[in-house]
Motif scaffolding. Structure first.
Motif, PDB file in Angstrom:
ATOM      1  N   UNK A   1      31.544  28.621  39.222  1.00 16.67           N
ATOM      2  CA  UNK A   1      31.892  27.373  39.906  1.00 16.67           C
ATOM      3  C   UNK A   1      32.552  26.365  38.976  1.00 16.67           C
ATOM      4  N   UNK A   2      32.754  26.760  37.736  1.00 21.40           N
ATOM      5  CA  UNK A   2      33.259  25.806  36.755  1.00 21.40           C
ATOM      6  C   UNK A   2      34.621  25.253  37.128  1.00 21.40           C
ATOM      7  N   UNK A   3      35.507  26.149  37.574  1.00 19.05           N
ATOM      8  CA  UNK A   3      36.876  25.711  37.802  1.00 19.05           C
ATOM      9  C   UNK A   3      36.938  24.648  38.890  1.00 19.05           C
TER      10      UNK A   3
ATOM     11  N   UNK B   1      35.869  21.301  37.588  1.00 20.74           N
ATOM     12  CA  UNK B   1      36.870  20.715  36.708  1.00 20.74           C
ATOM     13  C   UNK B   1      38.043  20.127  37.475  1.00 20.74           C
ATOM     14  N   UNK B   2      38.236  20.611  38.706  1.00 14.67           N
ATOM     15  CA  UNK B   2      39.418  20.204  39.447  1.00 14.67           C
ATOM     16  C   UNK B   2      39.469  18.708  39.627  1.00 14.67           C
ATOM     17  N   UNK B   3      40.656  18.167  39.525  1.00 20.07           N
ATOM     18  CA  UNK B   3      40.831  16.752  39.788  1.00 20.07           C
ATOM     19  C   UNK B   3      40.411  15.912  38.622  1.00 20.07           C
TER      20      UNK B   3
ATOM     21  N   UNK C   1      46.876  21.101  40.255  1.00 24.36           N
ATOM     22  CA  UNK C   1      45.696  20.375  39.736  1.00 24.36           C
ATOM     23  C   UNK C   1      45.164  19.333  40.706  1.00 24.36           C
ATOM     24  N   UNK C   2      45.089  19.665  41.986  1.00 23.28           N
ATOM     25  CA  UNK C   2      44.585  18.677  42.941  1.00 23.28           C
ATOM     26  C   UNK C   2      43.079  18.835  43.114  1.00 23.28           C
TER      27      UNK C   2
END
Lengths: 267, 325
Positions: free
Chosen positions: A6-8, A11-13, A109-110
């Motif tokens: 679930x890391x990605x 990190x998003x946003x 990268x939204x």
């Protein structure tokens, strides 16, 4: 590998500002769709009006609801319209998921879930417009709200709150099903849930067991509380709390489920 | 120079189907690298893993110096993706699409608008910028899609079968766009089923089969390993085929003869030299040729050499594996 699964998404946003601006961009996208498809939008607004007129004049005419039927029916159909909104949400999300553009969004990268938030904001706007039109039609066929401005706004607020909960259930179901073929199943399911309520008919006119089911339906709570706040036939005091708690609980359950499901598209 | 793309032992399976089976890949900065292979070889899956769209089951993957699993957002601000299918909002206009993507890259409203105009002009779409994308032709759509993948001037650009389904003119347009990008220092990873395309665009080629890289090298190196260019000769009279083959001073061990089409085909090392030799030899023997052409080996021929299986057989393998899921 599961430790990083679930890391990605976390990190998003880049914080709240990006989350808001991304969600707003996605809301604008939906509004731009309306501009490109005015007919489709109009049909979406007209359909519940047709249901209202159909029950008001063709089907429900002689029903015993303990008062004037139109007075009973209008708030019921308002609640029913909010429930049926689930269907349009499911269709829209499913269509989106099966388009290539979702891959571009997910490679950018939204903020995770901005796509979903944009959908929910646009659907809420659409529902508000739809409510305004329905209330206008209600007035045209003789329905009146016997209440204060506060009561009126409270009723509208409860309806939109209910729609909001339905919306996130719809988003979750669409993410779960994923395929356009399964949308039909949801469409069929919405009908019994919508009609197993007191929207159209009073539970007192039903067999005991059915009446009990109907009274437990969260939609009936909303309809009864809304009738109460509008001062309409069929209103009973003491249902407002349930009409707030049910949608809040449903939202609290389905919002994180939907976000999680969206993040898991990468699996 | 550090590798911009670094992939080590990546595995991904869907049920019973192994999509990636320990794939390794390294791409140096500023180069154009092609993944060449048939349908179902794992090319698109690789691109989806590299662009953070898909999580591998195991393995290590870094792009532009960041781990795609733990630093996905850093990767996302440095890459552009041109997927196999148009990744555009079909209901919106071209300009609306580019503006929206610009905002989502957090350029801000003004810069997003300016960037959209700039890219529309660069790809010859200014006049059709307000038309709905669903009314675009295939070539226009592909150009807009490419423009959308260049909003941030990415460090690494991924092109997944960029010209599949395009007519020859649009294909040439896409190729020239890629050429001009590379001049700007962008690293490009592209997938293709066409050796010609890999040859045209790429510095380095990795041949992919059944989820792994089975050969690496420059186009010339690969061609050398796979028999290089070939010459096809079609005669007027099929009965002269044997005589013609005997005349021609080529590596005779790899000559294929197709009597029905009155044709023979042989590998050549020096394209022009071989052409002249064959023309002269046939002329002096009085054998009339209908057509003589030097061409690149097809993917099928490369595959046959590298895997011992034809490309078609490999695709069938992949299809069978998909059905097994």
């Amino acid at each position: 590998m599961s430790a990083v699964s679930t890391t990605s998404t976390r990190e998003s946003g880049g914080g709240v500002a990006f989350a808001l601006s991304d969600s707003w961009t996605m809301t604008r996208r939906e509004l731009a769709h309306w501009g490109r498809q005015p007919v489709q939008v109009a049909v979406g607004v007209v359909f519940p009006v047709m249901i209202l007129l159909m029950f008001g004049y063709l089907i429900g005419g002689g029903r015993n609801v303990g008062g004037d039927y139109i007075d009973y029916l209008v708030p019921g159909i308002l609640a029913l319209t909010m429930a049926f909104g689930l269907e349009s949400t499911v269709i829209a999300v499913t269509q989106d998921l099966n388009k290539g553009v979702i891959d571009r969004f997910r490679s950018m990268p939204m903020t995770n879930g901005a796509v979903l938030v944009g959908r929910s904001a646009a659907d809420m706007l659409q529902s508000a417009v739809s409510l305004a039109v329905m209330i206008g039609v209600g007035y045209a066929i003789g329905w009146r709200a016997h209440t204060s401005a506060g009561g009126f706004l409270g009723a509208v607020g409860l309806l939109l709150l209910f729609r909001f909960a339905m919306l996130w259930i719809g988003i979750y179901l669409a993410l779960l099903a994923g395929k356009p073929e399964l949308v039909q199943a949801v469409q069929i399911l919405v009908w019994p849930v919508g009609f197993l309520s007191n929207a159209i008919a009073s539970p007192e006119s039903m067999p005991d067991w059915l009446g009990t089911v109907v009274q437990w339906n969260p939609m009936s709570q909303t309809a009864t509380a809304v009738r109460d706040l509008f001062g309409s036939v069929g209103g009973e005091s003491g249902h407002v709390l349930a009409a707030v708690l049910w949608p809040v609980a449903l939202f609290a359950l389905f919002f994180p489920l939907a976000l999680r499901r969206f993040a898991r598209l990468s699996h | 120079m550090a590798d911009v793309i670094d992939v080590e032992g990546v595995r991904k399976r869907y049920g019973d189907k192994v999509a990636l089976d320990g794939l390794d890949l390294r791409v140096g900065s500023g180069t154009v690298h092609a993944l060449l292979g048939p349908n179902g070889a794992g090319k698109s899956t690789t691109v989806r893993v590299l662009t953070t769209l898909l999580r591998p089951d195991s393995g290590r993957v870094s792009v532009a110096g960041y781990d795609v699993l733990t630093q996905a957002d850093r990767v996302r601000t440095r890459i552009g993706l041109l997927g196999q299918h148009a990744a555009l909002d079909e209901e919106l206009g071209g300009r609306q699409n580019l503006e929206m993507f610009g905002r989502l890259f957090h350029l801000g409203a003004r810069r997003a608008r300016a960037r959209a105009d700039e890219l529309l002009a660069r790809f010859g779409l200014t006049d059709t910028g307000d038309k709905q994308v669903k009314r675009y032709s295939g070539g226009m759509r592909r150009r807009l899609d490419l423009a959308a993948s260049l909003i941030i001037e990415p460090e690494v650009l991924f092109l997944d079968e960029p010209t599949t389904g395009l007519d020859p003119r649009s294909r040439t347009e896409v190729w020239s766009s890629v050429h001009s990008l590379v001049g700007g220092g962008t690293t490009v990873l592209l997938t293709t089923q066409y050796l010609e395309e890999a040859d045209q665009l790429a510095d380095q080629i990795s041949v992919v089969d059944r989820g792994r890289v089975i050969a690496d090298g420059t186009a010339d190196e690969l061609k050398a390993r796979t028999g290089g260019d070939r010459i096809d000769v079609v005669l007027r009279d099929a009965s002269q085929l044997a005589a013609a083959v005997a005349l021609v001073p080529l590596a005779a061990d790899d000559v294929t003869v197709d009597a029905d089409r009155r044709r023979f085909s042989a590998p050549v090392a020096d394209r022009m030299g071989a052409l002249t030799q064959v023309v002269r030899a046939l002329e002096s023997a009085g054998i009339e040729a209908e057509d003589i052409a030097v061409r690149r080996p097809t993917l099928d021929e490369v595959f046959l050499r590298l895997t011992g299986r034809s490309e078609e057989a490999s695709e069938q393998d992949a299809a069978r594996a998909r059905e097994a899921v």
